[in-house]
Design an enzyme around this catalytic site. Structure first.
Site, PDB file in Angstrom:
ATOM      1  N   HIS B  82       0.843  -1.191   0.000  1.00 17.90           N
ATOM      2  CA  HIS B  82       0.000   0.000   0.000  1.00 17.90           C
ATOM      3  C   HIS B  82       0.880   1.242   0.000  1.00 17.90           C
ATOM      4  O   HIS B  82       1.824   1.345   0.777  1.00 17.90           O
ATOM      5  CB  HIS B  82      -0.910   0.032   1.234  1.00 17.90           C
ATOM      6  CG  HIS B  82      -1.746   1.270   1.298  1.00 17.90           C
ATOM      7  ND1 HIS B  82      -2.937   1.404   0.623  1.00 17.90           N
ATOM      8  CD2 HIS B  82      -1.536   2.447   1.930  1.00 17.90           C
ATOM      9  CE1 HIS B  82      -3.424   2.606   0.839  1.00 17.90           C
ATOM     10  NE2 HIS B  82      -2.605   3.262   1.633  1.00 17.90           N
ATOM     11  N   ASP B 161     -15.680   2.583   6.663  1.00 15.81           N
ATOM     12  CA  ASP B 161     -14.670   3.490   6.119  1.00 15.81           C
ATOM     13  C   ASP B 161     -15.247   4.362   5.017  1.00 15.81           C
ATOM     14  O   ASP B 161     -14.942   5.548   4.937  1.00 15.81           O
ATOM     15  CB  ASP B 161     -13.475   2.700   5.584  1.00 15.81           C
ATOM     16  CG  ASP B 161     -12.418   3.645   5.019  1.00 15.81           C
ATOM     17  OD1 ASP B 161     -11.849   4.396   5.827  1.00 15.81           O
ATOM     18  OD2 ASP B 161     -12.181   3.651   3.810  1.00 15.81           O
ATOM     19  N   ARG B 168     -15.258  12.735   6.594  1.00 16.07           N
ATOM     20  CA  ARG B 168     -13.986  13.420   6.872  1.00 16.07           C
ATOM     21  C   ARG B 168     -13.662  14.411   5.773  1.00 16.07           C
ATOM     22  O   ARG B 168     -13.157  15.505   6.039  1.00 16.07           O
ATOM     23  CB  ARG B 168     -12.856  12.387   6.997  1.00 16.07           C
ATOM     24  CG  ARG B 168     -12.896  11.627   8.314  1.00 16.07           C
ATOM     25  CD  ARG B 168     -11.981  10.415   8.283  1.00 16.07           C
ATOM     26  NE  ARG B 168     -10.592  10.781   8.057  1.00 16.07           N
ATOM     27  CZ  ARG B 168      -9.662   9.948   7.587  1.00 16.07           C
ATOM     28  NH1 ARG B 168      -9.972   8.702   7.293  1.00 16.07           N
ATOM     29  NH2 ARG B 168      -8.424  10.360   7.416  1.00 16.07           N
ATOM     30  N   SER B 183      -8.229   3.778   8.632  1.00 19.69           N
ATOM     31  CA  SER B 183      -8.797   3.703   7.290  1.00 19.69           C
ATOM     32  C   SER B 183      -7.952   2.777   6.414  1.00 19.69           C
ATOM     33  O   SER B 183      -8.479   1.882   5.742  1.00 19.69           O
ATOM     34  CB  SER B 183      -8.869   5.107   6.690  1.00 19.69           C
ATOM     35  OG  SER B 183      -9.278   5.043   5.342  1.00 19.69           O
ATOM     36  N   LYS B 187      -8.943  -1.614   5.632  1.00 19.89           N
ATOM     37  CA  LYS B 187      -9.159  -2.114   4.275  1.00 19.89           C
ATOM     38  C   LYS B 187      -8.156  -3.214   3.926  1.00 19.89           C
ATOM     39  O   LYS B 187      -8.487  -4.185   3.260  1.00 19.89           O
ATOM     40  CB  LYS B 187      -9.086  -0.961   3.271  1.00 19.89           C
ATOM     41  CG  LYS B 187     -10.359  -0.116   3.299  1.00 19.89           C
ATOM     42  CD  LYS B 187     -10.303   1.065   2.359  1.00 19.89           C
ATOM     43  CE  LYS B 187      -9.368   2.131   2.889  1.00 19.89           C
ATOM     44  NZ  LYS B 187      -9.409   3.392   2.120  1.00 19.89           N
TER      45      LYS B 187
END
Lengths: 433, 433
Positions: B82, B161, B168, B183, B187
């Site tokens: 990620h 999320d 947000r 968050s 995931k």
């Protein structure tokens, strides 16, 4: 202009411009800005605060969100008193008639009980027929004809505050000084007043527990009020123990009338006269505070204030016979004497706990819009510094519902502390700002 | 439990219990807690932060809000990578095929471009027919059959999320480390992975501008991931200038394929191989990092990774002929060469400005859900440290809409700084956490 950028600006600790504040308040009042963005802005404001300039603009924009009372045609000064909320604080019911009888105009828009504190509107509604929710035009005529109106906020006055207050209540943003200042001052300015006396409560039964906090709030209120062209003075007064001896709506109305008849408790009488004197001084009815105090005392002693109260009751649809016949007020079916378990001197009569006890008996609300019981409450027989023998009643609880007694008694039990010697007395008036 | 009390608790700087966090996330996901209360809570969290324990529970509750992928029946390790988002960062398109070809399973759920940064999904969608929105069952079968799935979040995965992120975005609470951690990690954990390699970007084109901020985020991500039983490693990598030379969706796909063919730019090739090596190591395909690096390099050089990419394209409905014929990808009608006005050395090629230029040409979104143009973007010819003569092209802009060129050129002009001498090169990999 984008709302998210204004939230970010406040979040990062920067001050908003007048245009930005106007954009927020107008958009929110019109329903164009959603609650969730305003909630984030309110929390960011709790975090970062507001400058005096921001608070001033916020107050002005909130006033502008609705209609205002106008008394330009009346030559006398329009003066109000506002308290930040306490327990047993029924000074409004005493000083409004005094000030009105002295020729000051009193357009007084009050609130309802909140948490453990009482509210002027709830107290007045214990008088059969008394109406506090009146349209703007009716309020204007009452101030013209009677000299005082003791009423609630209307739909037309500061709608932004109604929306914001409801949102603050559910988002833990009530205890935010600039928001408190704007909320109080916008409603007061919308009343069309020239001057305002603020009674900022300090102590165990007040929202401001420390003198530093109370002084900070008082200074900001005075500052914003003066910048809006109003004569404003704030008194910091004690709220460690209840004011007077009665807590609960009808019980407090009775104590107010007793005070108007010259028989009330010393502290209630003294504070009512002092606040009234400041109103008369700011309202140009006296040259200095000594003269104002003298004038207030004379009006109280003459019975003119009592007569004015009777007139106010009648003008607002209430039964004026209550003044001479307290039995016409709601009465609780049961009473319970809470007695001292030891001999000594009262060292503490904790205002918040006693206020909570009264609320739990039904005099106040645990939830918004819950119905209340006007008859219930407490009478405090022994206040701080008073001697007590074992078995003597410290206070009497008045109630209608058996099931409510235990929780209230728990609070009362925790409220009283008996000791060997009396503590030095707290001064009733701690400071003038 | 009352939401307002939990908001107040966080507002006052206290940590919430696991039960309290569960109450908030479950209530919000179910729609029982309104947006305005969650918005106030989010801002209070920006203010006061969260402990590692709170962040962990928040992450777990977010995972629990939806369904998760399960690969218990597959013996191979499931490993993902990620990135926190950069400009020209197309490593996913290179390393996913390498890792899958090496026998690691890669269930990769990516995002779309945000602000000036690109998104893996947008890049993949420039391949005709390529589908990124697939149901959970399809994703599971792709990972089983092909060894990798390059897809978008589904409705079923971490719905909390999706709701929280949207809130947000409009309440200025995006830049909050514990919320970012929860968050990202929720995931990733929902993907059913055993291990995760994090590429935390630092610099002018990253969300974290300073190494200290990036390191803090990396440490918290690693900490929460490990406490959830995952093998996690984070690399802090440079994002002062773009990665590689291509910015823009189809242009980046071409550069990725060039890299898979052994012809890509050095920095992109090096970072893709390094991240892939860490994936292989965490995925138990190699005994140490040296062996993992060697394995990744061998797979790239053998052409096995290119074949795996072709297989992935075909399995997700795309036209695999693009690998050999780039003309099958969307092409911009116009190009403009931005040329150096002076001779010297490139001192800066500002990643955020170049990313913004590409976005303004249509490669990214100024507003959520706006359509994008897959063909447009930039090719950077001169990167930091490279010499340039007067009049030589620094970069080429590819565009379809004349009107978009001026604003993009403005950004490009501000992005390049030419100086007399080359600055010391920024290391591509700054630290490993």
């Amino acid at each position: 202009m984008r709302v998210v950028d204004l939230i970010r600006k406040k979040r990062d600790g920067r001050a908003l411009t007048p245009e930005e504040i106007a954009f927020l308040i107008r958009g929110y009042t019109r329903g164009e800005i959603p609650d969730y963005q305003m909630a984030a802005f309110l929390m960011a404001t709790m975090w970062r605060g507001m400058t005096v300039e921001e608070t001033l603009v916020l107050t002005e924009e909130m006033v502008r969100s609705g209609r205002t009372l106008e008394f330009g045609h009346l030559p006398e000064a329009k003066v109000d008193k506002h308290s930040t909320g306490g327990v047993g604080d029924k000074t409004s019911l005493v000083l409004a008639p005094i000030a009105a009888a002295a020729g000051v105009r009193v357009p007084m828009i009050s609130g309802r009980g909140l948490a453990h504190t009482g509210g002027t509107l709830d107290k007045l509604e214990s008088i059969p027929g008394f109406r506090v929710q009146l349209p703007l035009e009716r309020i204007r005529r009452l101030v013209e004809r009677v000299g005082a109106a003791l009423v609630g906020q209307t739909e037309e006055i500061v709608p932004a505050d109604r929306k914001l207050y409801a949102l603050r209540d559910v988002t833990a943003t009530v205890e935010c000084v600039p928001l408190i200042v704007a909320s109080i001052m916008s409603k007061k300015v919308a009343e069309g007043i020239d001057a305002l006396v603020l009674d900022v409560k300090v102590g165990k039964g007040a929202f401001m527990k420390s003198e530093a906090e109370a002084r900070d709030l008082a200074e900001r209120l005075v500052d914003v009020g003066r910048r809006m062209g109003k004569r404003v003075r704030a008194l910091l007064t004690d709220m460690n123990q209840p004011l007077g001896r009665a807590i609960g709506n009808a019980l407090e109305v009775i104590e107010s009338m007793e005070t108007l008849k010259g028989r009330g408790p010393d502290d209630l009488r003294a504070l009512s006269l002092e606040l009234a004197a400041h109103m008369l001084l700011l309202g140009d009815r006296a040259a200095d505070l000594a003269e104002a105090r003298h004038m207030a005392e004379r009006i109280l002693q003459s019975g003119a204030a009592l007569e004015k109260f009777r007139e106010i009751i009648e003008a607002q649809g209430g039964d004026p016979r209550v003044v001479d016949d307290y039995a016409r007020l709601p009465q609780a079916r049961f009473r319970f004497d809470y007695r001292a378990e030891a001999e000594g001197v009262v060292v503490e009569a904790h205002a918040e706990r006693l206020g909570t006890a009264s609320m739990l008996l039904g005099a106040g609300r645990e939830q918004l819009h819950a119905p209340i019981d006007h008859a219930v409450g407490l009478i405090v027989h022994k206040k701080v510094g008073e001697p007590v023998t074992r078995g003597e009643a410290l206070c009497t609880l008045y109630y209608n519902d058996d099931k409510r007694l235990p929780r209230a008694l728990e609070q009362v039990r925790a409220a009283f502390v008996i000791g060997a010697t009396a503590p030095p007395p707290d001064p009733l008036i701690r400071a003038i700002v």
